[in-house]
Motif scaffolding. Sequence first.
Motif, PDB file in Angstrom:
ATOM      1  N   LYS A  96      27.597  26.768  14.941  1.00 50.05           N
ATOM      2  CA  LYS A  96      27.053  27.749  14.104  1.00 50.05           C
ATOM      3  C   LYS A  96      25.987  28.633  15.110  1.00 50.05           C
ATOM      4  N   SER A 120      19.612  31.279  19.779  1.00 55.49           N
ATOM      5  CA  SER A 120      20.365  32.661  19.421  1.00 55.49           C
ATOM      6  C   SER A 120      19.903  33.646  20.315  1.00 55.49           C
ATOM      7  N   GLN A 122      28.635  30.797  17.282  1.00 55.05           N
ATOM      8  CA  GLN A 122      29.270  31.997  16.439  1.00 55.05           C
ATOM      9  C   GLN A 122      28.220  32.967  16.020  1.00 55.05           C
ATOM     10  N   ARG A 123      27.044  32.603  15.543  1.00 55.18           N
ATOM     11  CA  ARG A 123      26.052  33.651  15.483  1.00 55.18           C
ATOM     12  C   ARG A 123      25.918  34.594  16.570  1.00 55.18           C
TER      13      ARG A 123
END
Length: 149
Positions: free
Chosen positions: A129, A98, A132-133
């Motif tokens: 996920k 991330s 998208q984060r």
Amino acid sequence: MSAALTLAGPDQLEKILPLVASYHLEAGIDSTDASRMTGIAPLLDGIPQGCAYLIGPPRAPIGYIVITFGWSVEFGGLDAIIDELYVRPGVRGRGIGSEALIALPRALASGGLRAIHLEVDRSNEQALKLYQRAGFTPRNNSVSLSKRL
């Protein structure tokens, strides 16, 4: 652990090649030492079509991101595709991916980049996920297709 990005150059070839081999093995990508060298070395030498970033300390990277550049009429200019993103299994789940995906646009924005694209297997919920984060969203009615030449 830091997800600092370092633009990889020719002197990092021996650091990135084992990471690429690990990613290809894990992802089921059929490649050889020669094909990986052919794919990554020009990016490290500075060809304008793309670049590679090491994730983590340059002396002992924990991953890498390969970016290729293109042009988009829809997005109004220069765009990029994340061709490969890999973080060593032993350090996954710590937010490193991330962090890297959030830092990447900052690293590329000064070059006039208008959009970054990527593709992911729809069944890979963990990767979805992660992306998208980091602010990536699916494009409606869009499917990525390929034809090997």
